[in-house]
Motif scaffolding. Structure first.
Motif, PDB file in Angstrom:
ATOM      1  N   ILE A 290       0.846  -1.180   0.000  1.00 55.49           N
ATOM      2  CA  ILE A 290       0.000   0.000   0.000  1.00 55.49           C
ATOM      3  C   ILE A 290       0.885   1.233   0.000  1.00 55.49           C
ATOM      4  O   ILE A 290       1.807   1.338   0.809  1.00 55.49           O
ATOM      5  N   VAL A 291       0.610   2.164  -0.920  1.00 53.45           N
ATOM      6  CA  VAL A 291       1.343   3.420  -0.989  1.00 53.45           C
ATOM      7  C   VAL A 291       0.323   4.553  -0.972  1.00 53.45           C
ATOM      8  O   VAL A 291      -0.600   4.575  -1.778  1.00 53.45           O
ATOM      9  N   VAL A 292       0.480   5.461  -0.018  1.00 57.27           N
ATOM     10  CA  VAL A 292      -0.400   6.623   0.112  1.00 57.27           C
ATOM     11  C   VAL A 292       0.474   7.856   0.053  1.00 57.27           C
ATOM     12  O   VAL A 292       1.520   7.913   0.700  1.00 57.27           O
TER      13      VAL A 292
ATOM     14  N   GLU B  77       3.630  13.316   3.377  1.00 56.10           N
ATOM     15  CA  GLU B  77       4.103  13.259   1.996  1.00 56.10           C
ATOM     16  C   GLU B  77       3.901  11.869   1.401  1.00 56.10           C
ATOM     17  O   GLU B  77       3.375  11.727   0.307  1.00 56.10           O
ATOM     18  N   GLU B  78       4.356  10.841   2.132  1.00 58.43           N
ATOM     19  CA  GLU B  78       4.230   9.496   1.580  1.00 58.43           C
ATOM     20  C   GLU B  78       4.302   8.452   2.681  1.00 58.43           C
ATOM     21  O   GLU B  78       5.046   8.586   3.642  1.00 58.43           O
ATOM     22  N   LEU B  79       3.505   7.392   2.509  1.00 58.58           N
ATOM     23  CA  LEU B  79       3.505   6.264   3.425  1.00 58.58           C
ATOM     24  C   LEU B  79       3.549   4.984   2.595  1.00 58.58           C
ATOM     25  O   LEU B  79       2.781   4.844   1.639  1.00 58.58           O
ATOM     26  N   HIS B  80       4.469   4.105   2.922  1.00 59.80           N
ATOM     27  CA  HIS B  80       4.586   2.785   2.279  1.00 59.80           C
ATOM     28  C   HIS B  80       4.306   1.732   3.333  1.00 59.80           C
ATOM     29  O   HIS B  80       4.880   1.776   4.419  1.00 59.80           O
ATOM     30  N   LEU B  81       3.459   0.796   3.012  1.00 58.38           N
ATOM     31  CA  LEU B  81       3.169  -0.330   3.891  1.00 58.38           C
ATOM     32  C   LEU B  81       3.277  -1.585   3.032  1.00 58.38           C
ATOM     33  O   LEU B  81       2.569  -1.719   2.037  1.00 58.38           O
ATOM     34  N   GLU B  82       4.196  -2.461   3.402  1.00 59.85           N
ATOM     35  CA  GLU B  82       4.390  -3.655   2.589  1.00 59.85           C
ATOM     36  C   GLU B  82       4.774  -4.846   3.451  1.00 59.85           C
ATOM     37  O   GLU B  82       5.272  -4.687   4.561  1.00 59.85           O
ATOM     38  N   GLY B  83       4.519  -6.009   2.919  1.00 64.63           N
ATOM     39  CA  GLY B  83       4.859  -7.239   3.611  1.00 64.63           C
ATOM     40  C   GLY B  83       6.327  -7.569   3.451  1.00 64.63           C
ATOM     41  O   GLY B  83       6.921  -7.327   2.403  1.00 64.63           O
TER      42      GLY B  83
ATOM     43  N   ARG C 224       4.523  -6.706   8.600  1.00 64.09           N
ATOM     44  CA  ARG C 224       4.358  -5.527   7.760  1.00 64.09           C
ATOM     45  C   ARG C 224       5.414  -4.509   8.163  1.00 64.09           C
ATOM     46  O   ARG C 224       5.712  -4.346   9.342  1.00 64.09           O
ATOM     47  N   GLU C 225       5.960  -3.835   7.174  1.00 69.38           N
ATOM     48  CA  GLU C 225       6.929  -2.780   7.432  1.00 69.38           C
ATOM     49  C   GLU C 225       6.360  -1.478   6.901  1.00 69.38           C
ATOM     50  O   GLU C 225       5.873  -1.427   5.766  1.00 69.38           O
ATOM     51  N   MET C 226       6.398  -0.447   7.725  1.00 72.33           N
ATOM     52  CA  MET C 226       5.840   0.841   7.343  1.00 72.33           C
ATOM     53  C   MET C 226       6.959   1.875   7.286  1.00 72.33           C
ATOM     54  O   MET C 226       7.786   1.956   8.185  1.00 72.33           O
ATOM     55  N   SER C 227       6.946   2.643   6.214  1.00 74.56           N
ATOM     56  CA  SER C 227       7.915   3.716   6.027  1.00 74.56           C
ATOM     57  C   SER C 227       7.143   5.017   5.797  1.00 74.56           C
ATOM     58  O   SER C 227       6.268   5.083   4.933  1.00 74.56           O
ATOM     59  N   VAL C 228       7.454   6.025   6.592  1.00 70.54           N
ATOM     60  CA  VAL C 228       6.772   7.316   6.497  1.00 70.54           C
ATOM     61  C   VAL C 228       7.789   8.363   6.061  1.00 70.54           C
ATOM     62  O   VAL C 228       8.868   8.463   6.633  1.00 70.54           O
TER      63      VAL C 228
END
Length: 128
Positions: A15-17, A42-48, A79-83
């Protein structure tokens, strides 16, 4: 069956927002001093991912600049989240974008606050 399917496919979902702005305005509590507060993302990445972060051992010098990882079990969904670029603000002397008086004046109309605006104003509003 549901959880088995989730464990199989959830790590593949990404998921990319981006470009999110949430703003709260209040000109009712104290009309003499309206305020606004909000957050911008600005951006959020959520991926397995298949690896878990672990705490390094006390005397292990190999991992002085990063956390060690280990393989996740098959029954675990990780899940790993990057903000990127998360900002918050509070403006105690703002002019509200939508004054409460306009909300009250257009209550019950089909288009709400947009009924009070002309076409040119709407075009400018949605081009920003």
């Amino acid at each position: 069956l549901f959880w088995k399917t989730m464990r199989e496919y959830a790590p593949q979902i990404r998921i990319v927002v981006g470009a999110v702005h949430v703003r709260y305005e209040d000109d009712c509590t104290n009309p003499e001093r309206p305020f606004a507060m909000g957050a911008v993302l600005e951006e959020l990445h959520l991926e397995g991912v298949r690896r878990l972060w672990c705490l390094p051992k006390k005397d292990d010098k190999r991992f002085h600049d990063k956390f060690p990882t280990e393989e996740a079990g098959t029954s675990t969904v990780v899940r790993e989240m990057s903000v990127t670029g998360l900002y918050t603000y509070c403006d105690s002397m703002c002019a509200p974008y939508v004054p409460q008086s306009l909300v009250e004046a257009t209550k019950g109309q089909e288009w709400g606050i947009f009924a009070a605006m002309g076409n040119d104003e709407l075009v400018v509003l949605f081009q920003q």
